[in-house]
Design an enzyme around this catalytic site. Structure first.
Site, short mmCIF file in Angstrom:
data_model
loop_
_atom_site.label_atom_id
_atom_site.label_comp_id
_atom_site.label_asym_id
_atom_site.label_seq_id
_atom_site.Cartn_x
_atom_site.Cartn_y
_atom_site.Cartn_z
N GLU A 121 32.69 36.91 40.48
CA GLU A 121 32.09 37.97 41.29
C GLU A 121 30.61 38.02 40.97
OE1 GLU A 121 32.35 42.77 42.23
OE2 GLU A 121 33.66 41.90 40.72
N GLU B 220 40.98 44.07 38.66
CA GLU B 220 39.73 44.09 37.89
C GLU B 220 39.83 45.12 36.77
OE1 GLU B 220 36.26 45.42 39.93
OE2 GLU B 220 37.30 47.01 41.00
N GLU C 272 33.43 41.16 49.61
CA GLU C 272 34.14 42.34 49.10
C GLU C 272 33.66 43.58 49.85
OE1 GLU C 272 34.18 43.07 44.96
OE2 GLU C 272 34.85 41.06 44.40
N ASP D 129 37.88 45.80 48.35
CA ASP D 129 37.54 46.21 46.99
C ASP D 129 38.04 47.64 46.74
OD1 ASP D 129 36.49 46.03 44.48
OD2 ASP D 129 34.42 46.43 45.08
N ASN E 299 29.38 41.62 47.20
CA ASN E 299 29.65 42.94 47.75
C ASN E 299 28.97 43.12 49.11
OD1 ASN E 299 31.18 44.67 45.70
ND2 ASN E 299 29.61 43.73 44.43
#
Length: 863
Positions: free
Chosen positions: A333, A511, A424, A454, A392
């Site tokens: 990520e 996560e 995400e 997410d 993101n």
């Protein structure tokens, strides 16, 4: 065409009505009524259009005085001006008419020019008064308007310089929701209730105003406030609205600096109210330096963001993702980091929410996308096994009409397959405008991008909506994982999510995995991928690449061939090969010369000289334990003693001997390789220990930062308590100082926090200059510093040292537009078991006496 103003004639004599009609009809539209009762009937249907009433006093059914009394008592009609007409010109009749509320008095017989002039004047006065009233007062509540509230506050503060005042502002949480659910009339009723509550609160001693929608403010004399006062007010509003859903937050600004504009005072009160939004059982907040500092900090961040982006202060870190079944590296990520030249590394939790509010997040996101694509392109060019990286996409990004075009152009520019760039999108974004986001994200998925939802588990997605969403991956929220995996009995929700994901053909990433227990539970219920501190924190791209190469080489068992060497970066630092056997040195040199500058040594003396020469660039040491006179252990011992090089990765070699291996590892070696060994094995081991060293150093830095004050580099409170443990093992006596910078608040208020911060940094530097490396220095609070000087034998010496520091600060740092001094309280302690808190409490007592007697010097605690 502008409509004529209407005048109502109330007169029982038809001839008089006709005369008045003839006089007025050229300028006005005329309505007529033969008595007071008939006039009331006309008013009921035409009141909004009537600009003035001409009223006779003596009439049948209802006379003029009775009519006047009725309309002036009714708020609906009271603003319409009335001119009384009568045949009597006695002063007593005129006074009687005016006392009943008439605006003017006209005697009969009528004089046309007088009538027209007086009617026009009265109407003009009424319209002017209405305009002033509209400016000064809120139409719904009758409170002052925002602009007139500001004006009245300025006047009061000017007229009453010796009185202390507070400004109180309030905000109703989710007021729009109240309007939507209960209707606008109910919302207006609630607002009128708030106005009544404010009027009751201030009484005759203050003033109130309505700013907009549900925002109100008042000025009243300073008093002490309690939760009970605001709880009762909130209960009163809930009773008025017949609901328990009204939640009000109040902010209080104590008026101290009258040079501050009233607008800014109100802004600060509202800031205080906003600071407690969403906090249960927190009803009011007082504006203080903490809120002021927060506001200034946010403004400083906003002012710096454009420059930071232009100067490449932002960069990306990568956090690995692993397959849960075999711990294989499966992706990463991409996370943004900010290294400010003055503030250092900033927490994303500080600047990301601010950028989301001010809209800068879209530019920052696009920067991250570009940097991530560069990394992916470099990996492909260097022949690495490509792994996907997720980025993101904020809510602001999703609502850009050209989002798909931006991302498509990006992957085309870097010639990347879209599947390597995972997008995400937070779950809450899907709930705001589901149709639009489903359409936008659906287009991206059709282009080949992988879509991850997410923070799944924190939003409010219905199962029906979830089924419509274009998704490939569910990413479970960190807090959700940590709370649920902590309950061994109840795993039903997580199992349901896994089953739902399987039914929808979605992969699941968990996560925030921090413990082995969490990992095992996720593995047990069938999670696909994991990331979190249990495996690795986010790391710079180069560290991630070293880790990826190490894991790849372990999994593939590759030999060290020319193509592997081609992947090496040129000159990744100095690799020191210490071996008495020249053949081993030659082989190692050939293996690693593609990526390192090679230095060789055949004994311990040469090795240590080389380390001293290149200490800042040593990337690793391959060390033989067969050197003469245990020279290999001498090199190990030297490395461990030197702070600057303690983290250098060291691989030691020697004959297969368990005791020798154990001793080497205890003395700090990272790995032991038995002779004879292959170069392939040595290459793999060096890659692994270098990756581990990178992680170690990063954790050391993070640990150090957690115990250090960001501004001065001294210990913070947490660091001071950690140092206390070591202090207990020291021999006393100790001199404990609590320093306080006098007048620093005045500097912050008048010269700005940048100047105040400079003085704090200067004082920290001064403390270092006047202490030993073994002494303990800490920033204890905003302008307070705790200092523990070891082996300070007498009170006289301690007092002398304290005055020396105070004098040096005054002479070298405290001079400026505002003089700043430092005062200190001192305690000399011979009890090694006494806690630091207790010693500082005594020093604080002495400091209080110092500041009471004479600032800028020291005082010894006497018990």
């Amino acid at each position: 065409m502008i409509a004529q103003k209407q005048v109502l004639i109330v007169e029982d004599n038809e001839i008089n009505r006709m005369m008045l009609r003839e006089i007025l009809s050229s300028e006005y539209s005329v309505l007529e009524a033969e008595n007071g009762q008939a006039a009331l009937d006309v008013l009921k249907t035409n009141r909004a259009d009537i600009s003035l009433i001409l009223l006779d006093i003596v009439m049948p059914v209802m006379d003029g005085y009775t009519f006047l009394s009725i309309i002036k008592a009714d708020a609906v009609y009271s603003a319409i001006p009335v001119i009384v007409t009568t045949q009597s010109d006695r002063e007593s009749d005129e006074v009687a008419a005016l006392s009943h509320g008439a605006a003017d008095f006209v005697a009969k017989p009528y004089k046309p020019q007088v009538i027209l002039h007086r009617v026009a004047s009265i109407i003009h006065l009424r319209e002017t008064a209405a305009m002033v009233n509209q400016f000064q007062y809120d139409r719904l509540t009758g409170l002052y308007s925002k602009e007139f509230f500001y004006q009245r506050v300025r006047e009061i503060l000017l007229q009453q310089p010796d009185r202390s005042y507070d400004i109180i502002c309030s905000d109703i949480e989710n007021f729009k929701l109240i309007n939507d659910i209960f209707g606008v009339p109910a919302g207006d009723k609630l607002l009128c209730g708030v106005a009544d509550m404010y009027s009751e609160l201030v009484g005759e001693e203050g003033i109130c105003g309505r700013f907009n929608a549900d925002q109100f403010a008042c000025l009243l004399e300073h008093q002490e406030y309690t939760d009970q006062l605001f709880v009762q007010a909130e209960a009163q509003l809930n009773a008025l609205s017949n609901t328990k859903s009204v939640v009000v937050k109040w902010g209080i600004y104590p008026v101290r600096d009258r040079a501050t504009s009233v607008e800014q005072m109100c802004d600060r009160a509202f800031l205080a109210a906003h600071s407690i939004k969403g906090q249960y059982a927190k009803h009011f907040a007082v504006y203080d330096d903490n809120l002021r500092n927060k506001l200034l900090r946010e403004q400083a961040i906003t002012d710096s963001m454009e420059k930071a982006l232009a100067e490449k202060q932002f960069f990306i870190y990568l956090q690995p993702k692993y397959t849960i079944q075999d711990d294989r590296l499966a992706g990463a990520e991409s996370l943004v980091r900010w290294n400010h030249p003055e503030w250092g590394f900033m927490s994303p939790a500080e600047f990301i929410p601010l950028f989301e509010k001010n809209g800068f997040i879209t530019r920052l996101d696009q920067f991250v996308w570009v940097e991530t694509c560069k990394v992916l392109r470099r990996w492909l060019d260097q022949g690495y096994q490509p792994i996907p990286i997720s980025v993101n996409v904020s809510r602001a990004d999703v609502y850009q009409a050209d989002l798909a075009d931006i991302l498509l152009r990006l992957i085309q520019k870097y010639s990347l397959p879209p599947s390597l760039l995972h997008l995400e999108i937070t779950e809450s974004a899907y709930t705001e405008n589901p149709e639009q986001i489903i359409h936008t994200v659906g287009n991206l998925r059709e282009l080949g991008f992988i879509i991850e939802m997410d923070d799944f588990g924190t939003g409010y997605s219905s199962l029906n909506m979830l089924n419509k969403m274009p998704l490939d991956v569910l990413k479970l929220d960190m807090k959700f994982i940590q709370s649920e995996t902590a309950k061994p009995i109840d795993q039903g929700i997580l199992r349901f999510i896994m089953g739902l994901a399987r039914w929808m053909n979605l992969s699941v990433v968990a996560e925030g995995v921090e413990t082995r227990e969490q990992l095992e539970r996720l593995r047990d219920i069938g999670c696909d991928y994991v990331q979190g501190y249990y495996f690795s924190k986010p790391m710079p791209c180069r560290e991630f690449e070293i880790l990826a190469q190490s894991l790849e080489s372990q999994s593939t068992g590759r030999d060290v061939r020319e193509e592997d060497r081609d992947d090496c970066e040129e000159d990744s630092g100095v690799l020191l090969i210490v071996d008495e056997d020249s053949e081993y040195r030659r082989l190692a040199r050939e293996t690693f010369q593609c990526g390192y500058r090679i230095e060789e040594a055949e004994n311990a003396v040469q090795a240590i000289r080389c380390i001293v020469k290149h200490e800042n660039r040593i990337a690793g040491v391959i060390l033989s334990l067969s050197l003469r006179e245990e020279g290999g252990f001498a090199v190990l011992e030297y490395i461990q003693k030197e702070k600057k090089i303690w983290n250098i990765p060291v691989i030691v070699s020697g004959p297969q001997d368990a005791l020798l291996e154990e001793k080497a590892l205890i003395m700090g070696a990272d790995d032991f390789i038995s002779r004879p060994y292959t170069q392939k094995s040595l290459w793999k081991r060096l890659a692994r220990v270098r990756a581990a060293a990178v992680v170690r150093e990063r954790e050391r830095r993070l640990h150090s930062e957690a115990y250090r004050d960001y501004l001065t580099g001294l210990l913070n409170r947490r660091g001071l308590h950690v140092a206390e443990e070591a202090l207990r093992r020291e021999e006393g006596p100790f001199a404990v100082y609590l320093f306080d910078l006098d007048n620093l608040k005045e500097v912050n208020d008048k010269l700005g926090h940048a100047e105040g911060d400079r003085m704090i940094r200067d004082f920290g530097s001064l403390l270092r200059a006047h202490s030993r490396e073994t002494d303990i220095l800490a920033r204890y609070g905003g302008d307070e510093f705790a200092v523990i000087l070891k082996r300070m034998g007498s009170e006289e010496a301690a007092l002398r040292k304290g005055n020396e520091i105070c004098r040096a600060f005054r002479d070298n740092c405290g001079r400026g537009k505002i003089t700043v001094t430092c005062s200190a309280g001192i305690v000399v302690c011979r009890e090694t078991e006494m806690s630091v808190e207790k010693m500082l409490a005594r020093a604080d007592e002495a400091l209080y006496k110092t500041k009471s007697d004479q600032k800028g010097c020291c005082c010894m605690w006497k018990g």
